[in-house]
Scaffold this active site. Structure first.
Site, PDB file in Angstrom:
ATOM      1  N   CYS A 115       0.826  -1.229   0.000  1.00 32.70           N
ATOM      2  CA  CYS A 115       0.000   0.000   0.000  1.00 32.70           C
ATOM      3  C   CYS A 115       0.852   1.267   0.000  1.00 32.70           C
ATOM      4  CB  CYS A 115      -0.939   0.023   1.202  1.00 32.70           C
ATOM      5  SG  CYS A 115      -1.921  -1.465   1.357  1.00 32.70           S
ATOM      6  N   HIS A 247      -3.183   7.262   3.114  1.00 33.32           N
ATOM      7  CA  HIS A 247      -3.615   5.946   2.649  1.00 33.32           C
ATOM      8  C   HIS A 247      -4.906   5.621   3.401  1.00 33.32           C
ATOM      9  CE1 HIS A 247      -3.948   1.842   1.662  1.00 33.32           C
ATOM     10  NE2 HIS A 247      -3.448   1.349   2.780  1.00 33.32           N
ATOM     11  N   ASN A 277     -10.009   0.049   1.196  1.00 37.24           N
ATOM     12  CA  ASN A 277      -8.554   0.047   1.052  1.00 37.24           C
ATOM     13  C   ASN A 277      -8.182  -0.467  -0.345  1.00 37.24           C
ATOM     14  OD1 ASN A 277      -5.819  -0.426   1.148  1.00 37.24           O
ATOM     15  ND2 ASN A 277      -5.844  -1.475   3.128  1.00 37.24           N
TER      16      ASN A 277
HETATM   17  N1  COA Z   1     -17.426  -8.171  11.425  1.00 36.08           N
HETATM   18  C1  COA Z   1     -17.708  -8.407  12.725  1.00 36.08           C
HETATM   19  N2  COA Z   1     -16.773  -8.774  13.626  1.00 36.08           N
HETATM   20  C2  COA Z   1     -15.501  -8.874  13.197  1.00 36.08           C
HETATM   21  C3  COA Z   1     -15.143  -8.644  11.857  1.00 36.08           C
HETATM   22  C4  COA Z   1     -16.156  -8.284  10.960  1.00 36.08           C
HETATM   23  N3  COA Z   1     -15.915  -8.023   9.645  1.00 36.08           N
HETATM   24  N4  COA Z   1     -13.817  -8.833  11.730  1.00 36.08           N
HETATM   25  C5  COA Z   1     -13.348  -9.174  12.934  1.00 36.08           C
HETATM   26  N5  COA Z   1     -14.362  -9.198  13.811  1.00 36.08           N
HETATM   27  C6  COA Z   1     -14.309  -9.521  15.251  1.00 36.08           C
HETATM   28  C7  COA Z   1     -13.084 -10.328  15.623  1.00 36.08           C
HETATM   29  O1  COA Z   1     -13.335 -11.695  15.428  1.00 36.08           O
HETATM   30  C8  COA Z   1     -12.925  -9.965  17.079  1.00 36.08           C
HETATM   31  O2  COA Z   1     -13.857 -10.710  17.833  1.00 36.08           O
HETATM   32  P1  COA Z   1     -13.475 -11.246  19.313  1.00 36.08           P
HETATM   33  O3  COA Z   1     -13.236 -10.017  20.128  1.00 36.08           O
HETATM   34  O4  COA Z   1     -14.694 -12.003  19.687  1.00 36.08           O
HETATM   35  O5  COA Z   1     -12.253 -12.083  19.143  1.00 36.08           O
HETATM   36  C9  COA Z   1     -13.359  -8.505  17.156  1.00 36.08           C
HETATM   37  O6  COA Z   1     -14.145  -8.284  15.981  1.00 36.08           O
HETATM   38  C10 COA Z   1     -12.214  -7.525  17.190  1.00 36.08           C
HETATM   39  O7  COA Z   1     -11.286  -7.858  16.162  1.00 36.08           O
HETATM   40  P2  COA Z   1      -9.980  -7.005  15.908  1.00 36.08           P
HETATM   41  O8  COA Z   1      -9.189  -7.606  14.805  1.00 36.08           O
HETATM   42  O9  COA Z   1      -9.279  -6.783  17.220  1.00 36.08           O
HETATM   43  O10 COA Z   1     -10.621  -5.603  15.434  1.00 36.08           O
HETATM   44  P3  COA Z   1      -9.942  -4.230  15.210  1.00 36.08           P
HETATM   45  O11 COA Z   1     -10.618  -3.189  15.983  1.00 36.08           O
HETATM   46  O12 COA Z   1      -8.435  -4.288  15.326  1.00 36.08           O
HETATM   47  O13 COA Z   1     -10.269  -3.922  13.679  1.00 36.08           O
HETATM   48  C11 COA Z   1      -9.141  -3.919  11.540  1.00 36.08           C
HETATM   49  C12 COA Z   1      -9.755  -4.769  12.662  1.00 36.08           C
HETATM   50  C13 COA Z   1      -8.560  -4.839  10.494  1.00 36.08           C
HETATM   51  C14 COA Z   1     -10.241  -3.075  10.960  1.00 36.08           C
HETATM   52  C15 COA Z   1      -8.045  -2.999  12.129  1.00 36.08           C
HETATM   53  O14 COA Z   1      -7.234  -3.737  13.007  1.00 36.08           O
HETATM   54  C16 COA Z   1      -7.178  -2.330  11.104  1.00 36.08           C
HETATM   55  O15 COA Z   1      -7.651  -1.582  10.279  1.00 36.08           O
HETATM   56  N6  COA Z   1      -5.852  -2.548  11.189  1.00 36.08           N
HETATM   57  C17 COA Z   1      -4.877  -1.825  10.404  1.00 36.08           C
HETATM   58  C18 COA Z   1      -4.961  -2.077   8.951  1.00 36.08           C
HETATM   59  C19 COA Z   1      -3.864  -1.405   8.219  1.00 36.08           C
HETATM   60  O16 COA Z   1      -3.532  -0.272   8.459  1.00 36.08           O
HETATM   61  N7  COA Z   1      -3.217  -2.086   7.304  1.00 36.08           N
HETATM   62  C20 COA Z   1      -2.128  -1.529   6.598  1.00 36.08           C
HETATM   63  C21 COA Z   1      -2.412  -1.357   5.192  1.00 36.08           C
HETATM   64  S1  COA Z   1      -3.031  -2.814   4.410  1.00 36.08           S
END
Ligand code: COA
Length: 320
Positions: A115, A247, A277
């Site tokens: 990215c 981004h 994204n």
């Molecule tokens: N719908 C509902 N629940 C979901 C889900 C979805 N699409 N995806 C994950 N969950 C659940 C998980 O299973 C977890 O459940 P649990 O607490 O029972 O285990 C809970 O939601 C929290 O998951 P988590 O991964 O901790 O969520 P988060 O707040 O970190 O959000 C992202 C996830 C991916 C949105 C976030 O971490 C993110 O954007 N990270 C950075 C991405 C990035 O910058 N990448 C670089 C460029 S690619």
């Protein structure tokens, strides 16, 4: 002094969209979770005819139109992509041929820094122009990243979208790109991966995988650091920045970056709600959106940044 300036920008988005409501029918998720955790409401998804090459070509045509230069003056095509249609020929060369650019005098190559690729490509182009080697470079970010999506994995498939953005850079005595700042730390490589094996046909299909929570924390810290670095390098204050073009991976990361820059969300070009994204296409797509709708004006100071697999990250300070 010699600088590279942005002469024109362009973008392309596939017609088909996939909303959070559509995703609710595919995986165990809901609009509220996706909106709150990511800021995404909908994303564009490629059709069979939308390829990394075709989307990059369309975005580049629009950027060339705005730049208003003879296309045969383009001295190089740099395409950032982490989702090429195939390994050979490189997509940049295919785009060069599609655009009918001066074939023998216009090298082209693909660059993959996930990215962050567009920031890396912009930096490479800037070096060629500043050093006097080239007067005009076409820089494109094009991604058909949804072909890597695991449509059964709710943690990742809700994030991705397809599209392309492009910029024509030209040499000028006025800035221009003031500086670019590139970083990578491969020791975190396992946090965002493309699983499987591109060459071994006996292993299952490969997908985009991410340890999102860990990436989130590192992204906020590293993007904060690169803001300090870029401002110091140019002797700029936070108040000197008119626009943040980030981004578009996660609205909460963008909010943290805006807070660090001490600018309001009104000064951030946000495309995440409608595009998700789009990997390395996201920064040029947002830049083009902000320029085309008249928010970013000539003379404005623009801060571009990205964070990605690698882990890699970077920033560019640009006087538009
Ligand atoms: N719908 C509902 N629940 C979901 C889900 C979805 N699409 N995806 C994950 N969950 C659940 C998980 O299973 C977890 O459940 P649990 O607490 O029972 O285990 C809970 O939601 C929290 O998951 P988590 O991964 O901790 O969520 P988060 O707040 O970190 O959000 C992202 C996830 C991916 C949105 C976030 O971490 C993110 O954007 N990270 C950075 C991405 C990035 O910058 N990448 C670089 C460029 S690619």
């Amino acid at each position: 002094m010699r600088y590279s300036r942005i002469l024109g920008t362009g973008s392309y988005l596939p017609e088909k969209t996939l909303s959070n409501a559509d995703l609710e029918k595919m995986v165990d998720t809901n609009d509220e979770w996706i909106t709150q955790r990511t800021g995404i409401k909908s994303r564009h998804i490629r059709s069979e005819s939308d390829t990394t090459v075709s989307m990059g070509t369309e975005a580049a045509k629009k950027a060339l139109e705005v730049a208003g230069i003879d296309k045969n003056k383009i001295g190089m095509v740099i395409l950032s992509t982490s989702s090429p249609d195939r390994l050979y020929p490189c997509a940049a060369a295919e785009i060069q041929a599609n655009l009918g650019l001066n074939n023998t005098c216009c090298p082209g190559f693909d660059l993959n820094a996930a990215c962050s690729g567009f920031i890396y490509a912009l930096s490479v182009a800037d070096q060629f122009i500043r050093s006097g080697f080239l007067d005009y470079v076409l820089v494109i970010g094009s991604e058909s990243i949804t072909k890597m999506a695991d449509w059964t994995d709710r943690a990742t498939c809700i994030l991705l979208g397809d599209g392309a953005g492009a910029v024509v850079l030209g040499a000028d005595t006025e800035p221009g790109i003031l500086s670019t700042h590139l970083h990578a730390d491969g020791s975190y490589g396992g946090l965002i991966t493309h699983t499987g094996d591109l060459y071994d046909k006996t292993v299952p299909p490969s997908y985009f995988k991410m340890h999102g929570n860990e990436v989130f924390k590192i992204a906020v810290t590293k993007l904060g650091d690169v803001i300090d670095e870029a401002l110091a390098a140019n002797n700029l204050k936070k108040q000197d920045i008119n626009w943040l073009v980030p981004h578009q991976a996660n609205l909460r990361i963008i909010q943290a970056t805006a807070k660090k820059l001490e600018i309001s969300l009104e000064q951030v070009i946000l495309t995440i709600a409608g595009q998700g994204n789009t990997a390395s296409a996201s920064v040029p797509l947002a830049l083009d959106a902000g320029i085309r709708d008249g928010r970013i004006k000539r003379g404005d100071m623009v801060f571009l940044e990205a964070f990605s697999a690698g882990l890699a990250w970077g920033a560019a300070v640009v006087k538009y």
